[in-house]
Scaffold this active site. Structure first.
Site, PDB file in Angstrom:
ATOM      1  N   ASP A 140       0.782  -1.386   0.070  1.00 46.57           N
ATOM      2  CA  ASP A 140      -0.007  -0.069  -0.039  1.00 46.57           C
ATOM      3  C   ASP A 140       0.670   1.193   0.013  1.00 46.57           C
ATOM      4  O   ASP A 140       1.663   1.640   0.800  1.00 46.57           O
ATOM      5  CB  ASP A 140      -0.834   0.023   1.495  1.00 46.57           C
ATOM      6  CG  ASP A 140      -1.570  -1.115   1.495  1.00 46.57           C
ATOM      7  OD1 ASP A 140      -1.457  -2.355   0.866  1.00 46.57           O
ATOM      8  OD2 ASP A 140      -2.144  -1.245   2.904  1.00 46.57           O
ATOM      9  N   TRP A 194       5.377 -10.744   0.866  1.00 44.79           N
ATOM     10  CA  TRP A 194       4.965  -9.933   1.998  1.00 44.79           C
ATOM     11  C   TRP A 194       5.685 -10.554   3.270  1.00 44.79           C
ATOM     12  O   TRP A 194       5.629 -11.867   3.422  1.00 44.79           O
ATOM     13  CB  TRP A 194       3.534  -9.750   2.002  1.00 44.79           C
ATOM     14  CG  TRP A 194       2.856  -9.219   3.077  1.00 44.79           C
ATOM     15  CD1 TRP A 194       2.454  -7.874   2.819  1.00 44.79           C
ATOM     16  CD2 TRP A 194       2.673  -9.280   4.520  1.00 44.79           C
ATOM     17  NE1 TRP A 194       1.937  -7.324   3.968  1.00 44.79           N
ATOM     18  CE2 TRP A 194       2.118  -8.233   4.931  1.00 44.79           C
ATOM     19  CE3 TRP A 194       2.851 -10.534   5.316  1.00 44.79           C
ATOM     20  CZ2 TRP A 194       1.486  -8.217   6.441  1.00 44.79           C
ATOM     21  CZ3 TRP A 194       2.301 -10.307   6.621  1.00 44.79           C
ATOM     22  CH2 TRP A 194       1.647  -9.315   7.125  1.00 44.79           C
ATOM     23  N   PHE A 250       2.053  -1.155   9.986  1.00 42.89           N
ATOM     24  CA  PHE A 250       1.173  -1.283   8.745  1.00 42.89           C
ATOM     25  C   PHE A 250       0.450   0.072   8.307  1.00 42.89           C
ATOM     26  O   PHE A 250       1.274   1.165   8.834  1.00 42.89           O
ATOM     27  CB  PHE A 250       0.057  -2.011   9.349  1.00 42.89           C
ATOM     28  CG  PHE A 250      -0.089  -3.598   9.392  1.00 42.89           C
ATOM     29  CD1 PHE A 250       1.174  -4.153   9.170  1.00 42.89           C
ATOM     30  CD2 PHE A 250      -1.205  -4.521   9.436  1.00 42.89           C
ATOM     31  CE1 PHE A 250       1.353  -5.697   8.961  1.00 42.89           C
ATOM     32  CE2 PHE A 250      -1.170  -5.819   9.374  1.00 42.89           C
ATOM     33  CZ  PHE A 250       0.290  -6.641   8.939  1.00 42.89           C
ATOM     34  N   ARG A 288      -7.770  -1.719  11.521  1.00 44.53           N
ATOM     35  CA  ARG A 288      -6.386  -1.001  11.082  1.00 44.53           C
ATOM     36  C   ARG A 288      -6.723   0.178   9.962  1.00 44.53           C
ATOM     37  O   ARG A 288      -7.701   0.122   9.333  1.00 44.53           O
ATOM     38  CB  ARG A 288      -5.654  -2.224  10.407  1.00 44.53           C
ATOM     39  CG  ARG A 288      -6.027  -2.785   9.208  1.00 44.53           C
ATOM     40  CD  ARG A 288      -5.117  -3.923   8.837  1.00 44.53           C
ATOM     41  NE  ARG A 288      -5.507  -4.834   7.834  1.00 44.53           N
ATOM     42  CZ  ARG A 288      -6.145  -5.996   8.008  1.00 44.53           C
ATOM     43  NH1 ARG A 288      -6.070  -6.543   9.244  1.00 44.53           N
ATOM     44  NH2 ARG A 288      -6.600  -6.773   7.029  1.00 44.53           N
ATOM     45  N   ASP A 289      -5.524   0.676   9.368  1.00 46.74           N
ATOM     46  CA  ASP A 289      -5.490   1.695   8.337  1.00 46.74           C
ATOM     47  C   ASP A 289      -5.885   2.859   8.608  1.00 46.74           C
ATOM     48  O   ASP A 289      -6.895   3.383   7.660  1.00 46.74           O
ATOM     49  CB  ASP A 289      -5.788   1.002   7.104  1.00 46.74           C
ATOM     50  CG  ASP A 289      -5.189  -0.441   6.636  1.00 46.74           C
ATOM     51  OD1 ASP A 289      -4.171  -0.677   7.505  1.00 46.74           O
ATOM     52  OD2 ASP A 289      -5.949  -1.109   6.177  1.00 46.74           O
ATOM     53  N   GLU A 301     -10.243  -2.821   4.180  1.00 47.11           N
ATOM     54  CA  GLU A 301      -8.814  -2.241   4.353  1.00 47.11           C
ATOM     55  C   GLU A 301      -8.853  -0.900   3.761  1.00 47.11           C
ATOM     56  O   GLU A 301      -9.641  -0.589   2.888  1.00 47.11           O
ATOM     57  CB  GLU A 301      -7.966  -3.251   3.640  1.00 47.11           C
ATOM     58  CG  GLU A 301      -8.018  -4.658   4.275  1.00 47.11           C
ATOM     59  CD  GLU A 301      -6.818  -5.512   3.601  1.00 47.11           C
ATOM     60  OE1 GLU A 301      -6.111  -5.860   4.460  1.00 47.11           O
ATOM     61  OE2 GLU A 301      -6.693  -5.652   2.599  1.00 47.11           O
TER      62      GLU A 301
HETATM   63  C1  FRU Z   1      -3.756  -4.038   2.603  1.00 45.12           C
HETATM   64  C2  FRU Z   1      -3.142  -4.351   4.052  1.00 45.12           C
HETATM   65  C3  FRU Z   1      -3.456  -3.142   4.975  1.00 45.12           C
HETATM   66  C4  FRU Z   1      -2.386  -3.416   6.112  1.00 45.12           C
HETATM   67  C5  FRU Z   1      -1.170  -3.588   5.002  1.00 45.12           C
HETATM   68  C6  FRU Z   1      -0.261  -4.601   5.530  1.00 45.12           C
HETATM   69  O1  FRU Z   1      -2.982  -4.266   1.402  1.00 45.12           O
HETATM   70  O2  FRU Z   1      -3.252  -5.435   4.255  1.00 45.12           O
HETATM   71  O3  FRU Z   1      -4.975  -3.485   5.571  1.00 45.12           O
HETATM   72  O4  FRU Z   1      -2.401  -2.331   6.977  1.00 45.12           O
HETATM   73  O5  FRU Z   1      -1.797  -4.110   3.963  1.00 45.12           O
HETATM   74  O6  FRU Z   1       0.780  -4.647   4.804  1.00 45.12           O
END
Ligand code: FRU
Length: 506
Positions: A48, A72, A107, A171-172, A226
């Site tokens: 992201d 990842w 994150f 999150r986010d 997300e």
């Molecule tokens: C979206 C996500 C977010 C998270 C991040 C982790 O691609 O899964 O929700 O914060 O990537 O890398």
């Protein structure tokens, strides 16, 4: 979670180690598909866009980064910056896990300018419940960090703890200021596992209180939203999110996870009133987790991640994985949004050739360019006079017959992006509607070494997909296929593109 969430270790040492990881991977980077005009990490995995902000006279773009491999993993924040959205510079890595609260990853999150002139970042501190993977869910909290220069960050720890132990995704955060209050939205999988966006507010940026659930996804299969974002366009408000758990239907939501938006109205202290249907931001195979920002001149910009969700992912053998889409300007177009490359991007064009108009015979193919690493193509197809069943381009066309097709399909009445004959990577096709344009269709196609972006009718629709050509020259060909007679291209220009990078990687 009985340890002190704000317990710190030394981030400097973690950042040095991470940079060494990137440099090591870079030694073996293969550049056959590495982007020349899209943002990507020097090496390693990215996802992201994070913390987009114009700060200290430059556009700052951070991103989710795993510096030790091309898949990842433990998330860090990488960083690039640009004065003009045209040329980009690599900056030192910004954040590495150093708090107990983010021991399994720093994150996604966003950046804002505080009243005292400092940059404040809100992001998610992530821990696995079982300490190793997602099997028992996540333990996530919203954290805060401040910076005077956008390079060095001082972590302030958790500002929004998760209020319920049964919540496994939390999150986010995306933050903005409205009047004299700060607003934060983030994604939640509620206790019934429904995807929601929660809104918090604050007066002082450090103490946050729950305002409301500002959006709940109507589909009970959608368990998490997300990277939500919420922003004004003209007199409307847009809520966007990247949904997990969607199912494909027809031409829509064909990807593993899907990013889109709804348009409506909102007043601080009130509910969001949805007025539009859900629209995908982009109909290509690789688009996810976009984040928007406001440019200094008031334009709303969006940066997306070209998400390689489907195996095989051949760039992972090349020392890097993942790139952004071009920065796009977002404007309102009736009941949906128009997104097109920021005007500045055209400054990268060089060697522009005007090739139109062209009349193509039935089943004719013409090579326009013998070998293109990058291209910015603008083409208008006359639909009123079109007699071909399909007319368009083959790009990344190599001697083994591999290519990616971008064309107008008269049977579907849609634009098709088809990777059927790609040698490397996932295949398959995606399509975009013409949104009522029946007399002509305008296409803009941005070709990079490993990707294609297609903008339909000045960005009423967009499609972003990876496309990994085989070895040898990469031709661009114009073709017309079957039908009763000629295809008519009313205008066609092809430019090469300069690289966005200020200095070559070394
Ligand atoms: C979206 C996500 C977010 C998270 C991040 C982790 O691609 O899964 O929700 O914060 O990537 O890398």
């Amino acid at each position: 979670m009985n340890q002190n969430a704000n317990e710190q270790t030394d981030m400097t040492a973690q950042l040095e180690k991470a940079q060494a990881g990137i440099d090591e991977l870079f030694q073996h980077r293969n550049d056959r598909w590495y982007p020349l005009c899209h943002i990507a990490s020097k090496a390693g995995w990215i996802n992201d866009p994070n913390g987009l902000i114009f700060f200290k006279g430059r556009y700052q773009a951070y991103y989710q980064l795993y510096p030790y491999g091309t898949k990842w993993g433990l998330m860090h924040w990488g960083h690039v910056s640009s004065e003009d959205l045209v040329t980009w510079r690599r900056e030192p890595l910004a954040m590495a896990p150093s708090l107990e609260a983010e021991k399994d990853g720093v994150f996604s999150g966003s950046a804002v300018l505080a009243d005292d002139g400092r940059m404040v970042i809100y992001y998610t501190g992530h821990r696995w419940r079982n300490g190793v993977n997602e099997d028992q869910g996540n333990f996530q909290e919203q954290c805060m960090a401040v910076s005077d220069d956008g390079i060095h960050f001082e972590k302030k720890g958790v500002v929004v703890p998760c209020p319920d132990d049964r919540i496994l995704h939390f999150r986010d955060p995306k933050v903005w200021k409205q009047g004299n209050r700060w607003y934060m939205v983030f994604g939640v999988s509620n206790v019934e596992k429904r995807g929601e966006i929660w809104m918090y507010t604050s007066q002082d940026m450090e103490h946050w209180s729950f305002d409301r659930v500002i959006y709940r996804h109507p589909d009970p299969d959608v368990f998490m939203l997300e990277c939500p974002d919420m922003f004004p366009v003209e007199d409307k408000w847009v809520i966007c999110y990247s949904a997990m758990g969607t199912k494909p239907h027809g031409f829509n939501q064909r990807n593993h996870n899907n990013a889109g938006y709804v348009i409506g109205t909102w007043q601080p202290g009130g509910d969001f009133h949805q007025e539009s249907d859900f629209h995908l931001w982009d109909l290509g195979q690789n688009y996810y987790a976009p984040q928007t920002m406001e440019a200094p001149d008031g334009r709303r910009l969006v940066f997306g991640w070209m998400s390689p969700f489907t195996e095989p992912i051949p760039m992972q053998d090349d020392g890097w994985c993942g790139q952004f889409t071009l920065p796009r300007e977002v404007t309102l177009a009736g009941d949906h949004l128009r997104t097109r490359p920021v005007a500045e991007f055209s400054r990268l064009r060089k060697d522009t050739r005007d090739l139109g108009p062209i009349d193509l015979d039935v089943n004719e193919t013409r090579t326009l360019v013998e070998d293109a690493r990058t291209a910015d193509i603008e083409m208008t197809i006359d639909l009123d006079r079109n007699q071909a069943e399909r007319v368009g381009l083959e790009v990344h066309a190599t001697q083994d017959g591999g290519h990616t097709m971008v064309c107008y399909d008269d049977q579907l009445g849609r634009i098709v992006l088809d990777r059927h004959s790609n040698t490397y990577g996932d295949r398959g096709y995606r399509t975009a509607p013409l949104d009522g344009h029946t007399d002509q269709v305008k296409l803009r196609i941005i070709l990079d070494q490993g990707s294609v972006e297609v903008y339909v009718n000045d960005g009423l629709e967009a499609m972003s997909s990876y496309s990994f050509p085989s070895d040898g020259p990469r031709a661009i060909k114009l073709f017309s296929e079957s039908g009763e007679g000629q295809a008519h291209i009313s205008s066609l220009t092809v430019s090469a593109l300069d690289t966005i990078w200020e200095t070559p990687d070394k």
